[in-house]
Design a protein around this motif. Structure first.
Motif, PDB file in Angstrom:
ATOM      1  N   MET A 379      37.959  38.308  44.855  1.00 52.28           N
ATOM      2  CA  MET A 379      38.239  39.127  43.677  1.00 52.28           C
ATOM      3  C   MET A 379      39.708  39.512  43.547  1.00 52.28           C
ATOM      4  N   PRO A 380      40.382  39.991  44.597  1.00 51.31           N
ATOM      5  CA  PRO A 380      41.808  40.274  44.455  1.00 51.31           C
ATOM      6  C   PRO A 380      42.642  39.040  44.102  1.00 51.31           C
ATOM      7  N   TYR A 383      42.255  38.617  40.389  1.00 46.96           N
ATOM      8  CA  TYR A 383      43.104  39.566  39.667  1.00 46.96           C
ATOM      9  C   TYR A 383      44.561  39.095  39.649  1.00 46.96           C
ATOM     10  N   GLU A 384      45.046  38.642  40.795  1.00 48.10           N
ATOM     11  CA  GLU A 384      46.449  38.227  40.889  1.00 48.10           C
ATOM     12  C   GLU A 384      46.717  36.988  40.047  1.00 48.10           C
ATOM     13  N   ARG A 385      45.787  36.053  40.041  1.00 55.01           N
ATOM     14  CA  ARG A 385      45.975  34.845  39.234  1.00 55.01           C
ATOM     15  C   ARG A 385      46.022  35.184  37.751  1.00 55.01           C
ATOM     16  N   ILE A 386      45.190  36.117  37.333  1.00 52.35           N
ATOM     17  CA  ILE A 386      45.206  36.539  35.933  1.00 52.35           C
ATOM     18  C   ILE A 386      46.583  37.066  35.561  1.00 52.35           C
ATOM     19  N   TYR A 442      43.626  46.282  46.696  1.00 53.36           N
ATOM     20  CA  TYR A 442      44.483  45.523  45.778  1.00 53.36           C
ATOM     21  C   TYR A 442      44.976  46.387  44.622  1.00 53.36           C
ATOM     22  N   ILE A 443      44.049  47.060  43.949  1.00 49.76           N
ATOM     23  CA  ILE A 443      44.426  47.796  42.738  1.00 49.76           C
ATOM     24  C   ILE A 443      45.357  48.959  43.065  1.00 49.76           C
ATOM     25  N   THR A 444      45.016  49.717  44.097  1.00 50.64           N
ATOM     26  CA  THR A 444      45.811  50.905  44.402  1.00 50.64           C
ATOM     27  C   THR A 444      47.104  50.567  45.142  1.00 50.64           C
ATOM     28  N   GLY A 445      47.192  49.377  45.721  1.00 52.48           N
ATOM     29  CA  GLY A 445      48.373  49.029  46.501  1.00 52.48           C
ATOM     30  C   GLY A 445      49.307  48.037  45.850  1.00 52.48           C
TER      31      GLY A 445
END
Length: 574
Positions: A379-380, A383-386, A442-445
């Motif tokens: 999942m992270p 997110y990063e690829r997006i 991932y989101i918070t960091g």
């Protein structure tokens, strides 16, 4: 046999032995690399999203097939509206919960993980229960006196909206699931559209009017191109378009600032219009029937299914995380390059860690099979690829936080959950699964950055959020005022900022270009403007590939010249 022939045979055997030994040595090295997940494995994974060697080899051949297909038109540098907010969301089923403390515990965990959005259904069948225009429910005897009790069906949803706001979260309300009274033919199916589309419009308007100024995003239906989301009737692109357009116009009359999101398109290659219709065909037919004028954001699904988040295969006859790239192509060709795609559901199905055996899980394998560790890792990366590759993708809604109880463990969809449904008054929390922790980290960091694309100045990656103001000369009718200039990270080779001073005349926009790198793309901290400025948009360019190809062309040309010179020298000697 002559000595000459013997020598030649020995020489040939020697060369064959050397070649065989070299090939075996290379295969051994390749096997060791793949087993230890070395550089070659990493490359194959980055192209195919496959972890096993057979899948990687097959996948690489299929990735190579992208080169011989007609290229998709995605216009990555097109300006796109309705994607400035933080994009992380999650699906919830709060309407199925009774205890307020349980809902609050759920929302705390969602907020703590860094999520901002909830995709929450406001089921028509649960709101307008007793009949047309009656937002009451008189089906049950709730106090045990032998008489049916009438309750206000709004109360549950008022609480959902209240608690969502209290926890600093935003709602995307999904409008779907008609009540039985809206259809004369009960055999049409529980999710079939109403006989009179105006009944649906009236329900949508009632929700929007009640929560005017509190909910700004509404999704019209869900997966109208597959069974059973359109009931037992044949898939009907024209019918769905009519429903969507009626709801769009009515919601805009309630509040022109409402953002209308289309029903999520289900990824499918099926062509059985009686049951399922290809997502690509359905979307084009939606445009053919005039649906392009009736949504502000296109909704799609973002499931990984049978490969990981790095899968770069693009084939109309198969589905992976990049499926929305085909939707983007259709949108661009139909004049909708300025609209985003919102992924309403995204996740991997962790059935491999189920306690039940596969034969006891309904639809086992239908959504792919991964472990919880893989789901957490994927999942992270997705997110990063997006962020790096798909500037047209707006919100991504994880599917889903949890269910109301564990009694659906015999169904494959249950294994998308992010937390166990184990809340108890004596243990007022939920047990998070590995994917919760990885997504939270991932989101918070993360360090937000602007990647290739054209970004509105109010976008979430800008560190010092500007004050939004209406300006018809700006790209989408609004710009942002920054009291001390812009501050952000950008990853690319160059960028352009469209801006003006606060005391400038109307439409006096300037364009300032900043070079980030003369070679490959780099990430740089940008501080632009010393005092108050008005910024409209920031375009980030990444010309790494073209520059790399230019250097390769130069190197290739020099190599050809060198080989030619060597050849001429050898010829002259001979």
């Amino acid at each position: 046999m002559s000595n000459t022939r013997q020598i030649a045979l020995m020489s040939w055997r020697k060369r064959a032995a050397i070649i065989g030994f070299s090939a075996a040595f290379i295969l051994v090295l390749l096997g060791l690399d793949l087993r230890s997940r070395g550089l070659i494995w990493q490359f194959l994974w980055s192209q195919t999203g496959e972890e096993a060697a057979p899948g990687q080899i097959r996948g690489l051949v299929e990735v190579a097939g992208n080169l011989i297909r007609y290229p998709l038109e995605t216009e990555p540098l097109a300006p796109i509206a309705n994607k400035a907010a933080i994009p992380y969301g999650i699906n919830t089923f709060l309407e199925q919960e009774v205890e307020r403390p349980k809902i609050e515990a759920m929302l705390r965990m969602i907020r703590d993980a860094g999520f901002v959005w909830l995709r929450q259904e406001f089921p028509w069948e649960d709101l307008e229960v007793d009949g047309r225009g009656q937002f009451t429910d008189s089906r049950l005897d709730r106090d045990g006196d032998g008489q049916s009790d009438t309750i206000d069906t709004w109360l549950k949803y008022d609480q959902i909206v209240e608690l969502t706001e209290a926890h600093g979260l935003r709602l995307m309300a999904r409008l779907s699931n008609p009540p039985a009274w809206s259809r004369a033919d009960l055999a049409a199916g529980d999710r079939a559209p109403p006989d009179d589309f105006q009944d649906f419009v009236n329900y949508a308007v009632a929700v929007a009017e009640r929560y005017r100024g509190r909910i700004h995003h509404y999704q019209i239906w869900n997966e109208p191109n597959i069974y059973p989301e359109w009931g037992n009737a044949p898939i009907d692109p024209a019918g769905y378009t009519d429903l969507l357009c009626r709801a769009y116009r009515a919601l805009k009359e309630v509040d022109p600032n409402i953002v209308v999101i289309s029903g999520a398109i289900a990824p499918t290659i099926a062509m059985d219009i009686e049951r399922d219709l290809s997502d690509l065909v359905f979307l084009q037919l939606l445009y053919d029937h005039g649906g392009g004028d009736c949504f502000d954001a296109l909704s799609a699904q973002g499931y990984g299914l049978r490969s990981g988040p790095s899968d770069r295969r693009l084939r109309a006859t198969s589905v992976n995380v990049a499926r929305h790239t085909y939707y983007r192509d259709i949108m661009v060709r139909n004049g909708d390059a300025h609209k985003p795609i919102w992924l309403s559901e995204a996740a991997w199905n962790a059935t491999l860690d189920a306690d039940l055996p596969p034969e006891q899980i309904s639809l086992y394998g239908a959504y792919g099979n991964v472990t919880q560790a893989q789901a957490a890792r994927y999942m992270p990366i997705f997110y990063e690829r997006i962020q790096r590759e798909w500037p047209w993708v707006g919100n991504v809604m994880y599917w889903f936080f949890t269910r109301k109880d564990p009694f659906e463990a015999d169904q494959a969809f249950y294994y998308f959950r992010m937390a166990e449904p184990d809340y108890q008054p004596e243990k007022p929390t939920f047990t998070p699964l590995p994917v919760y922790h990885s997504v939270k980290e991932y989101i918070t960091g993360q360090q937000p950055a602007l990647y290739r694309g054209r970004h509105q100045a109010e976008t979430w990656q800008i560190r010092n959020n500007g004050l939004l103001l209406a300006d018809q000369s700006a790209r989408f009718g609004s710009a942002a005022v920054f009291e001390s200039g812009l501050e952000f990270d950008a990853h690319g080779t160059a960028l352009e900022i469209r801006w003006t001073s606060v005391d400038a005349e109307d439409a006096d926009w300037r364009s300032t270009r900043i070079e980030l790198s003369s070679g490959l793309a780099q990430t740089r901290r940008i501080a632009f403007g010393d005092g108050p400025i008005i910024a409209d948009e920031i375009a980030v360019y990444d010309r790494s590939l073209s520059r790399l190809l230019s250097w390769l062309a130069v190197v290739g040309a020099l190599a050809m010249v060198a080989f030619g010179a060597v050849g001429l020298a050898l010829r002259d000697r001979l």
